[in-house]
Write an enzyme that holds these catalytic residues in place. Structure first.
Site, PDB file in Angstrom:
ATOM      1  N   THR A 107      11.198  -3.757   8.261  1.00  0.00           N
ATOM      2  CA  THR A 107      12.458  -3.379   8.906  1.00  0.00           C
ATOM      3  C   THR A 107      12.561  -3.786  10.239  1.00  0.00           C
ATOM      4  OG1 THR A 107      11.836  -1.246   9.427  1.00  0.00           O
ATOM      5  CG2 THR A 107      12.915  -1.161   7.663  1.00  0.00           C
ATOM      6  N   LYS A 142      -0.538  -8.347   7.136  1.00  0.00           N
ATOM      7  CA  LYS A 142       0.350  -8.702   8.214  1.00  0.00           C
ATOM      8  C   LYS A 142       0.079  -9.794   8.935  1.00  0.00           C
ATOM      9  CE  LYS A 142       2.136  -3.798   7.965  1.00  0.00           C
ATOM     10  NZ  LYS A 142       3.525  -4.164   7.698  1.00  0.00           N
ATOM     11  N   HIS A 166       6.880   1.442  -2.099  1.00  0.00           N
ATOM     12  CA  HIS A 166       6.920   0.805  -0.796  1.00  0.00           C
ATOM     13  C   HIS A 166       5.886  -0.310  -0.789  1.00  0.00           C
ATOM     14  CE1 HIS A 166       9.693   2.741   1.559  1.00  0.00           C
ATOM     15  NE2 HIS A 166       9.532   3.928   1.053  1.00  0.00           N
ATOM     16  N   LYS A 212      15.567  -5.397  12.817  1.00  0.00           N
ATOM     17  CA  LYS A 212      15.696  -4.919  14.223  1.00  0.00           C
ATOM     18  C   LYS A 212      15.732  -6.032  15.186  1.00  0.00           C
ATOM     19  CE  LYS A 212      13.472  -0.788  12.839  1.00  0.00           C
ATOM     20  NZ  LYS A 212      12.047  -0.180  12.764  1.00  0.00           N
ATOM     21  N   LYS A 224       3.628  -4.255  14.670  1.00  0.00           N
ATOM     22  CA  LYS A 224       3.654  -3.685  13.404  1.00  0.00           C
ATOM     23  C   LYS A 224       2.121  -3.195  13.268  1.00  0.00           C
ATOM     24  CE  LYS A 224       5.384  -7.303  11.602  1.00  0.00           C
ATOM     25  NZ  LYS A 224       6.333  -6.855  10.767  1.00  0.00           N
ATOM     26  N   ARG A 225       1.826  -2.354  12.093  1.00  0.00           N
ATOM     27  CA  ARG A 225       0.727  -1.894  12.059  1.00  0.00           C
ATOM     28  C   ARG A 225      -0.152  -3.068  11.694  1.00  0.00           C
ATOM     29  NH1 ARG A 225      -0.931  -0.553   6.681  1.00  0.00           N
ATOM     30  NH2 ARG A 225       1.122  -0.955   6.035  1.00  0.00           N
TER      31      ARG A 225
END
Length: 823
Positions: free
Chosen positions: A670, A568, A371, A674, A562-563
């Site tokens: 993901t 990110k 991952h 969504k 998100k985290r």
């Protein structure tokens, strides 16, 4: 004791009714006899429990049928090992997949109870952190949906991931108490209990002439793993699979001699050790004790799961040679990678196999999903820690390593550098056991989770292992379950789509392509926009209740959830918001598109910069939201305690989906899927699954910006000079100066000086490098927003064209190409 022949003659229970009146009567019966409450004094949580028990009965019927079927057919089972299962609330999911939503709603309504209000009381199971755990939950539901017999294995964390609160804008971690009032969905399996050992010594027996030596591990410390099962219902209840979670119990709950001697605390030491093991997900590992607890957790659930798998296989087939034919074990990331050594131990030491046949069975049974390309996320453990805690496994790791390295040197001609790369032991500096390499060599299949990620795996972290075993790496692009992420979380859009194109998409998400024809239909676009407006109003109401912030649903809802991690790039989002704030104040005459920027996510407790980014978001929000010069054109909202239930409200409300990670660093994502499924436009880099989303929806229906993965690699290799880039950008330099000088932190003017200095000095995550492209892309988004026809035409096409990203499709590919299981 009843004989099996007598049991075979027992009648099967009659099918349970789905009639609302019958359901209402059963709910009252459960309320009375299982909970002990009169309906007149029952509290909302009593109604929730009674409803779960009634629904659970119908699930159990199908669960037992599914179990019998796989035993009778002798079909292959899939075992999915994951340290996280971010399953969220289960009641609505089960009711929907049983196709009983209307009936249960009507039954409760007849009793004066609101279904939505009651099910909202169900706590989120705190069993995951982010995308990895939510993917595991989607995969479990999809395996049941596409009729793949499966067990999920994990840990039944008492508190799991922390509950996030804000104190003056800072993240505060509090225990998540999801199990405080029990869990009506789970079943304790007292018979499924296994001894787990740690530490101790390894003795070699039978080294006399003619007697093969045998190793016996004698652990110093032992505890018991006990199973709790939760049924996982597939769509239309075609199959019900099992999520089996382990909790730890001491062999001796209290040391009576110590207690009687007056050591009342020490007498409970064994209980405390066991309870600590299953207490918290991802304990901080900055200390030796934290590292040890993490490794203990990973071995504990891996060993319990493998013992359970072997017990079940032997019980049915009587031998272990057929294990790869009847069992497929998927390792979800490196957390369960110690399973490779543990299966070898069980096969050799417990069941008497020789090393080579055991290794052949192991490799054919395991497969591994990678991952991440981040080296720090490919777990490794100090050799002294690993050897002290798992001495027999350390021996087996060395034995496996010797076999792999001999093959690499003698048969493939690997040089010293390549040998160092593929070795299971990192000899550079502190010697460490590489869990990613262990998972790779111990599996017959290694898959990435997006096309780009899989290609980069071959080129970077596993390049030499790929050269050694070129047939093993393959791609399985992630997916999401459309039941949870469209039917249940967005009922308005679900009903609109169903009315427009019929029911085919409910069983095959790719049938959503029929919606393409409606992108140009003005009436459909208007109804699509009305659904979006309702969802935005729901989110605005939630923010008003929880945070006291008033939002205008007619503004663009721009969401990044998100985290919190530097790759990110929540920081890029915030810095651009500051630059936009300056532009709005400097050019009040322009027609700015009203925008609300939402952020949500949790930072690891020991991740300083991530926690500082959360504080920055809240500091910037406080200033911008209270500045009358902005005239409400821009607001920033950081929504605390992000979890699945919050995502189910935020995702349907998004107009713009922020997927802005540094290219080459997000394996898949993901959330991007969504949001697109729910009719949001994506702004993002060509990273992870964004690449494939762009291909599916078309370049005109996504806003792509920034460096590519190859360009990021090249820029780092050439010597990235962020200072020159920052000084050449008036908007960026002004925004960073404001942040660094304390404009948003008057109580501590140096709070963000170090964070900003990092951008000037190295900018590893390319925030400065991508700023101008990102800001330009955001102004493109503004221009699209004011053209309602063009905007909703694009967002309808996003919903229509992302059905391929269903986890059903992903699981069918796993089942056919890796597991060889299922229909």
């Amino acid at each position: 004791m009843i004989s099996k022949s007598a049991l075979a003659d027992l009648p099967s229970p009659a099918p349970r009714s789905a009639n609302p009146d019958a359901l209402a009567a059963e709910i009252i019966e459960r309320l009375t006899y299982s909970i002990g409450k009169d309906a007149k004094v029952a509290q909302p949580h009593d109604w929730l429990t009674a409803t779960i028990l009634v629904i659970r009965d119908r699930v159990i019927d199908r669960w037992m049928d599914s179990t019998r079927q796989v035993y009778e057919s002798q079909g292959k089972r899939v075992y999915y090992l994951s340290l996280e299962f971010l399953i969220g609330r289960l009641t609505r999911d089960a009711v929907s997949n049983l196709e009983m939503l209307d009936e249960v709603r009507a039954a409760l309504s007849s009793l004066g109870v609101d279904f939505d209000a009651v099910t909202a009381l169900e706590p989120d199971a705190a069993l995951g952190n982010g995308g990895l755990g939510r993917l595991a939950a989607c995969f479990m539901e999809s395996m049941a949906t596409v009729d793949v017999p499966a067990y999920g294995y994990g840990i039944r964390y008492v508190h799991g991931l922390f509950r996030q609160q804000m104190s003056d804008g800072w993240q505060v971690e509090l225990p998540e108490t999801w199990l405080a009032h029990g869990n009506a969905w789970e079943f304790q399996r007292r018979e499924s209990a296994y001894e787990i050992g740690f530490g101790g010594t390894v003795e070699t027996l039978g080294d006399a002439i003619g007697v093969a030596p045998r190793c016996v591990w004698k652990p110093q410390e032992r505890m018991i793993a006990v199973a709790y099962d939760t049924p996982v219902v597939g769509w239309r209840a075609k199959r019900v699979n099992t999520l089996r979670l382990w909790t730890a119990q001491p062999i001796d709950p209290i040391l009576l001699d110590a207690f009687n001697a007056g050591d009342h605390i020490g007498a409970l030491s064994e209980s405390n050790k066991a309870e600590a093991l299953a207490r918290v997900l991802y304990p901080a590992d900055q200390t030796p004790a934290g590292q040890e607890l993490r490794l203990r957790q990973e071995y504990f659930f891996s060993s319990a799961s493998l013992q359970d798998i072997l017990r079940r296989h032997i019980q049915q087939y009587g031998e272990l040679g057929s294990l790869p034919d009847k069992v497929a074990i998927q390792l979800n990331d490196t957390h369960p990678a110690v399973s490779v050594a543990e299966l070898m131990r069980l096969l050799i030491d417990v069941h008497g196999l020789e090393f080579d046949p055991a290794w052949d069975i192991t490799r054919k049974t395991f497969s591994y999903t990678n991952h991440t390309l981040l080296p720090e996320a490919l777990e490794s453990w100090p050799v002294p820690l690993f050897e002290r805690l798992l001495p027999r496994h350390m021996q087996l790791v060395y034995a496996i390593n010797a076999k792999v390295l001999r093959h690499a040197r003698k048969e493939r001609g690997y040089d010293d550098g390549q040998i160092r790369s593929v070795s299971l032991i990192d000899e550079g500096g502190e010697r460490r056991v590489r869990m990613g390499n262990l998972a790779f060599v111990g599996s017959h299949s290694i898959n990435g989770v997006s096309a780009l990620h899989t290609d980069l795996m071959k080129q970077t972290v596993f390049s030499d292992l790929h050269g050694l075993y070129p047939e093993r790496i393959n791609n399985k692009t992630n997916g999401i379950t459309p039941r949870r992420w469209l039917m249940q979380c967005n009922p308005g859009l679900f009903s609109l789509i169903r009315e427009a194109i019929g029911d085919a998409f409910m069983d095959d998400a790719e049938a959503l392509t029929a919606l393409d024809a409606f992108a140009g239909d003005s009436e459909f676009r208007a109804r699509f926009a009305a659904v979006k407006r309702d969802n935005k109003t729901r989110l605005a109401d939630l923010v008003a209740r929880r945070m006291g912030i008033k939002l205008d649903p007619s503004a663009m809802f721009d969401i990044q959830i998100k985290r919190i991690h530097e790759y990110k790039r929540q920081l890029l989002n915030i810095v651009e918001a500051v630059a936009l704030y300056d532009q709005i104040r400097s050019n009040p005459e322009k027609d700015w598109a009203p925008r609300v920027k939402f952020l949500a996510g949790k930072a690891a407790p020991s991740y300083h910069n991530a926690k500082l980014i959360i504080k920055l978001a809240n500091d910037v929000a406080r200033v911008i939201n209270n500045d009358p010069a902005v005239r409400g054109l821009l607001k920033i909202v950081f929504v605390p305690n992000y979890n699945v239930s919050l995502a189910e409200i935020m995702v349907p409300a998004a107009d713009l989906s922020e997927q802005i990670s540094t290219a080459g660093m997000e394996a898949s994502g993901t959330g991007n899927m969504k949001f697109a499924l729910n009719g949001a436009l994506t702004i993002g880099t060509l990273d992870g699954a964004n690449v494939e989303i762009s291909e599916c929806v078309g370049a005109d229906n996504i806003v792509i910006f920034g460096l590519t993965a190859d360009e990021v690699t090249q820029k780092r290799a050439d010597g990235h000079e962020p200072r020159a880039i920052i000084e050449a950008s008036h908007e960026l330099s002004q925004a960073l100066t404001a942040i660094a000088s304390g404009v948003f932190s008057p109580d501590d003017r140096d709070r963000y000086a170090g964070l900003v200095a990092g951008l000037y000095e190295h900018d590893w995550f390319m925030v400065a490098a991508d700023f101008e492209a990102y800001a330009h892309a955001q102004r493109q988004v503004d221009a699209l927003w004011v053209d309602e026809k063009a905007w909703y035409g694009r967002t309808v096409l996003n919903t229509a064209r992302v059905g391929w990203f269903s986890s059903d499709r992903t699981i069918r590919q796993y089942a056919k190409e890796i597991w060889k299981a299922g229909p």
